[in-house]
Design an enzyme around this catalytic site. Structure first.
Site, mmCIF file in Angstrom:
data_model
loop_
_atom_site.group_PDB
_atom_site.id
_atom_site.type_symbol
_atom_site.label_atom_id
_atom_site.label_comp_id
_atom_site.label_asym_id
_atom_site.label_seq_id
_atom_site.Cartn_x
_atom_site.Cartn_y
_atom_site.Cartn_z
ATOM 1 N N SER A 141 0.871 -1.165 0.000
ATOM 2 C CA SER A 141 0.000 0.000 0.000
ATOM 3 C C SER A 141 0.914 1.223 0.000
ATOM 4 O O SER A 141 2.110 1.104 0.314
ATOM 5 C CB SER A 141 -0.851 -0.013 1.280
ATOM 6 O OG SER A 141 -1.408 1.253 1.547
ATOM 7 N N TYR A 154 -2.015 -1.327 10.543
ATOM 8 C CA TYR A 154 -2.000 -1.503 9.075
ATOM 9 C C TYR A 154 -0.700 -0.935 8.501
ATOM 10 O O TYR A 154 -0.038 -1.580 7.678
ATOM 11 C CB TYR A 154 -3.221 -0.794 8.488
ATOM 12 C CG TYR A 154 -3.451 -0.992 7.009
ATOM 13 C CD1 TYR A 154 -4.125 -2.110 6.524
ATOM 14 C CD2 TYR A 154 -3.018 -0.045 6.083
ATOM 15 C CE1 TYR A 154 -4.357 -2.278 5.170
ATOM 16 C CE2 TYR A 154 -3.247 -0.206 4.724
ATOM 17 C CZ TYR A 154 -3.918 -1.321 4.271
ATOM 18 O OH TYR A 154 -4.148 -1.476 2.920
HETATM 19 P P1 NAD Z 1 -11.479 -6.343 0.447
HETATM 20 O O1 NAD Z 1 -11.919 -6.262 1.865
HETATM 21 O O2 NAD Z 1 -12.401 -5.929 -0.627
HETATM 22 O O3 NAD Z 1 -10.989 -7.818 0.110
HETATM 23 C C1 NAD Z 1 -10.127 -8.504 0.982
HETATM 24 C C2 NAD Z 1 -10.316 -9.996 0.774
HETATM 25 O O4 NAD Z 1 -9.417 -10.656 1.671
HETATM 26 C C3 NAD Z 1 -11.736 -10.469 1.122
HETATM 27 O O5 NAD Z 1 -12.214 -11.315 0.093
HETATM 28 C C4 NAD Z 1 -11.555 -11.226 2.425
HETATM 29 O O6 NAD Z 1 -12.447 -12.309 2.598
HETATM 30 C C5 NAD Z 1 -10.118 -11.711 2.282
HETATM 31 N N1 NAD Z 1 -9.515 -12.054 3.570
HETATM 32 C C6 NAD Z 1 -9.552 -11.346 4.738
HETATM 33 N N2 NAD Z 1 -8.913 -12.012 5.699
HETATM 34 C C7 NAD Z 1 -8.448 -13.157 5.134
HETATM 35 C C8 NAD Z 1 -7.704 -14.249 5.613
HETATM 36 N N3 NAD Z 1 -7.329 -14.344 6.913
HETATM 37 N N4 NAD Z 1 -7.392 -15.249 4.765
HETATM 38 C C9 NAD Z 1 -7.772 -15.179 3.476
HETATM 39 N N5 NAD Z 1 -8.492 -14.185 2.953
HETATM 40 C C10 NAD Z 1 -8.822 -13.182 3.784
HETATM 41 O O7 NAD Z 1 -10.134 -5.506 0.397
HETATM 42 P P2 NAD Z 1 -9.275 -4.930 -0.835
HETATM 43 O O8 NAD Z 1 -9.405 -3.458 -0.813
HETATM 44 O O9 NAD Z 1 -9.530 -5.682 -2.072
HETATM 45 O O10 NAD Z 1 -7.811 -5.256 -0.279
HETATM 46 C C11 NAD Z 1 -6.979 -6.263 -0.820
HETATM 47 C C12 NAD Z 1 -5.549 -5.947 -0.449
HETATM 48 O O11 NAD Z 1 -5.197 -4.685 -1.019
HETATM 49 C C13 NAD Z 1 -5.331 -5.827 1.062
HETATM 50 O O12 NAD Z 1 -4.064 -6.374 1.395
HETATM 51 C C14 NAD Z 1 -5.323 -4.322 1.274
HETATM 52 O O13 NAD Z 1 -4.593 -3.964 2.407
HETATM 53 C C15 NAD Z 1 -4.649 -3.868 -0.007
HETATM 54 N N6 NAD Z 1 -4.875 -2.465 -0.343
HETATM 55 C C16 NAD Z 1 -6.124 -1.986 -0.548
HETATM 56 C C17 NAD Z 1 -6.292 -0.652 -0.879
HETATM 57 C C18 NAD Z 1 -7.638 -0.062 -1.124
HETATM 58 O O14 NAD Z 1 -7.734 1.178 -1.188
HETATM 59 N N7 NAD Z 1 -8.697 -0.843 -1.286
HETATM 60 C C19 NAD Z 1 -5.182 0.178 -1.006
HETATM 61 C C20 NAD Z 1 -3.922 -0.340 -0.794
HETATM 62 C C21 NAD Z 1 -3.776 -1.671 -0.470
#
Ligand code: NAD
Length: 259
Positions: A141, A154
């Site tokens: 991130s 985080y």
């Molecule tokens: P999201 O909540 O839409 O999806 C996350 C997924 O991870 C879900 O399907 C959930 O069931 C799964 N998950 C959670 N805990 C888990 C576990 N213990 N084992 C397996 N699966 C698990 O979130 P997102 O925004 O798609 O985020 C995905 C990644 O991208 C994360 O690592 C997040 O930190 C990173 N990220 C997101 C953003 C953003 O703005 N959305 C920005 C930077 C980084």
């Protein structure tokens, strides 16, 4: 197609960024193992990939559970003969000031991001080293490089993933493994939608102001990064042909962070 016949594992791929990468990898010809803590969402994403003409399997995998991770990777190798790409994407968020944070909440966030990334890395590297190489990708991130208030665990976990990515790049080189980390800005997924009202409450702002004055304040154009932006970078990094690109953090954030 840029990933023809490559075997890829993506964790947390039932929805959000992981699902977008899984579907994009499917369109690029990869055989995609869609892993999520909930089998139902993983199955739904795998079905969508197959419906679009790709090859996919669904795995129930809690990335914090050692045997589920090891068994999931073993199932991929049993079905498709190896593992070429692993994307440690699963993640959660917790919005709270550090001085109020319960130890349990700190540990939960660190557990999913850091311990999860470690377990996936260890299982994937064993296969990649045996198979002559591969690509590790981490979903970092901008918070792998910058900090924001209310996101202590985080930010710490995402910085840790950057360190793990770099260590894997050093160790993996002699086995033909590259390792890179994608660092997105804000992307509209359930993870972000949930934190908008939470941040509004903690900061005493309207939800609109959380978006414009907190989340997108430092971008060059006030825009969210999209699922497509992130999945395109994930395809590019997986398809890159040499170790010229390893140990790198690729920031995709509309200029929020420049490095
Ligand atoms: P999201 O909540 O839409 O999806 C996350 C997924 O991870 C879900 O399907 C959930 O069931 C799964 N998950 C959670 N805990 C888990 C576990 N213990 N084992 C397996 N699966 C698990 O979130 P997102 O925004 O798609 O985020 C995905 C990644 O991208 C994360 O690592 C997040 O930190 C990173 N990220 C997101 C953003 C953003 O703005 N959305 C920005 C930077 C980084």
């Amino acid at each position: 197609m840029r990933l023809e016949n490559r075997v890829a594992l993506i964790t947390g791929a039932g929805r959000g960024i992981g699902r977008a990468i899984a579907e994009h990898y499917g369109r690029e010809g990869a055989r995609v193992a869609v892993a999520d803590i909930t089998l139902e969402s993983a199955q739904d994403a795998a079905n969508a990939i197959e419906k679009a003409g790709g090859t996919a399997m669904a795995l129930a995998m809690d990335v914090t559970n050692e045997s589920e991770v090891d068994n999931g990777v073993a199932a991929i190798v049993a079905a498709w003969g190896g593992l070429d790409i692993a994307v440690a994407n699963a993640g959660i968020q917790h919005i709270e000031a550090i001085h109020k944070l319960a130890y349990e909440d700190w540990r939960r966030v660190m557990n999913v991001h850091l311990d999860g990334a470690f377990l996936v890395t260890r299982a994937a590297l064993a296969q990649m080293y045996a198979g002559g190489g591969g690509t590790m990708l981490y979903m970092g991130s901008v918070h792998s490089i910058e900090a924001s208030p209310l996101k202590g665990p985080y930010v710490a976990a995402k910085h840790g993933m950057l360190g793990l990515c770099r260590a894997v790049a050093k160790e993996g080189a002699e086995y033909g493994v590259r390792s890179n980390i994608i660092c997105p800005g804000f992307v509209r997924t359930p993870l972000v939608d949930k934190q908008i009202p939470e941040q509004a409450k903690e900061l005493g702002l309207s939800e609109e102001d959380v978006i414009s004055k907190v989340m997108l304040k430092n971008t060059v154009d006030g825009k969210f990064t999209t699922l497509k932006d992130v999945s395109e970078v994930a395809v590019h990094l997986a398809a890159f042909p040499s170790a010229a690109l390893t140990g790198q953090s690729i920031v995709v954030s509309h200029g929020w962070h420049m490095q």
